[in-house]
Write a protein that holds these residues in place. Sequence first.
Motif, PDB file in Angstrom:
ATOM      1  N   UNK A  46       0.901  -1.182  -0.037  1.00 16.90           N
ATOM      2  CA  UNK A  46       0.084   0.033  -0.145  1.00 16.90           C
ATOM      3  C   UNK A  46       0.750   1.155   0.077  1.00 16.90           C
ATOM      4  N   UNK A  47       1.975   1.139   0.901  1.00 13.85           N
ATOM      5  CA  UNK A  47       2.830   2.329   0.761  1.00 13.85           C
ATOM      6  C   UNK A  47       3.332   2.550  -0.471  1.00 13.85           C
ATOM      7  N   UNK A  48       3.899   1.302  -1.136  1.00 18.83           N
ATOM      8  CA  UNK A  48       4.590   1.605  -2.420  1.00 18.83           C
ATOM      9  C   UNK A  48       3.569   2.122  -3.533  1.00 18.83           C
ATOM     10  N   UNK A  49       2.283   1.551  -3.422  1.00 16.78           N
ATOM     11  CA  UNK A  49       1.369   2.130  -4.520  1.00 16.78           C
ATOM     12  C   UNK A  49       0.979   3.861  -4.254  1.00 16.78           C
ATOM     13  N   UNK A  50       0.985   4.247  -3.101  1.00 16.94           N
ATOM     14  CA  UNK A  50       0.827   5.452  -2.763  1.00 16.94           C
ATOM     15  C   UNK A  50       1.699   6.254  -3.528  1.00 16.94           C
ATOM     16  N   UNK A  51       3.000   5.970  -3.740  1.00 13.86           N
ATOM     17  CA  UNK A  51       4.073   6.658  -4.360  1.00 13.86           C
ATOM     18  C   UNK A  51       3.438   6.876  -5.861  1.00 13.86           C
ATOM     19  N   UNK A  52       2.568   6.128  -6.398  1.00 14.81           N
ATOM     20  CA  UNK A  52       2.169   6.205  -7.763  1.00 14.81           C
ATOM     21  C   UNK A  52       1.292   7.427  -7.837  1.00 14.81           C
ATOM     22  N   UNK A  53       0.681   7.897  -6.614  1.00 18.43           N
ATOM     23  CA  UNK A  53      -0.391   8.854  -6.941  1.00 18.43           C
ATOM     24  C   UNK A  53       0.088  10.091  -6.261  1.00 18.43           C
ATOM     25  N   UNK A  54       1.134  10.265  -5.609  1.00 16.19           N
ATOM     26  CA  UNK A  54       1.684  11.144  -5.051  1.00 16.19           C
ATOM     27  C   UNK A  54       3.063  11.830  -5.489  1.00 16.19           C
ATOM     28  N   UNK A  55       3.004  13.126  -5.585  1.00 14.33           N
ATOM     29  CA  UNK A  55       4.498  13.545  -5.849  1.00 14.33           C
ATOM     30  C   UNK A  55       4.785  14.769  -4.953  1.00 14.33           C
ATOM     31  N   UNK A  56       6.065  14.793  -4.606  1.00 11.94           N
ATOM     32  CA  UNK A  56       6.472  15.876  -3.854  1.00 11.94           C
ATOM     33  C   UNK A  56       6.808  17.143  -4.806  1.00 11.94           C
ATOM     34  N   UNK A  57       6.100  18.535  -4.488  1.00 10.32           N
ATOM     35  CA  UNK A  57       6.337  19.815  -5.368  1.00 10.32           C
ATOM     36  C   UNK A  57       7.187  20.780  -4.028  1.00 10.32           C
ATOM     37  N   UNK A  58       7.622  21.840  -4.778  1.00  7.52           N
ATOM     38  CA  UNK A  58       7.731  22.782  -3.859  1.00  7.52           C
ATOM     39  C   UNK A  58       6.676  23.423  -3.153  1.00  7.52           C
ATOM     40  N   UNK A  59       5.495  23.412  -3.411  1.00 10.37           N
ATOM     41  CA  UNK A  59       4.579  23.698  -2.761  1.00 10.37           C
ATOM     42  C   UNK A  59       3.885  22.748  -1.689  1.00 10.37           C
TER      43      UNK A  59
END
Length: 87
Positions: free
Chosen positions: A51-64
């Motif tokens: 589940x944690x791995x799959x979260x990385x497919x829908x979230x990105x870190x941006x400057x905001x």
Amino acid sequence: MIDRIALLLLIIGGINWGLVGIFQFDLVAFLFGGAAAILSRIIYVLVAISAIWCISHVLICTSNGIAFLPITVVWSERYIFGFGVEI
């Protein structure tokens, strides 16, 4: 390859939680000797890691801050549903 494994484990976990919610039957615990058995606990941990791995497919870190990626639902024999990962 890891995406397919993660997706498979999430499907197993989702089905198991559905069985728990509807029928109060924990299939993983039944198959592997109870909820506290080491094999059951390993399966539960693998599902959580997936589940944690799959979260990385829908979230990105941006400057905001953290943003959601748009999930493209691909319906094809060559793609995994929701991830757009070619198989």
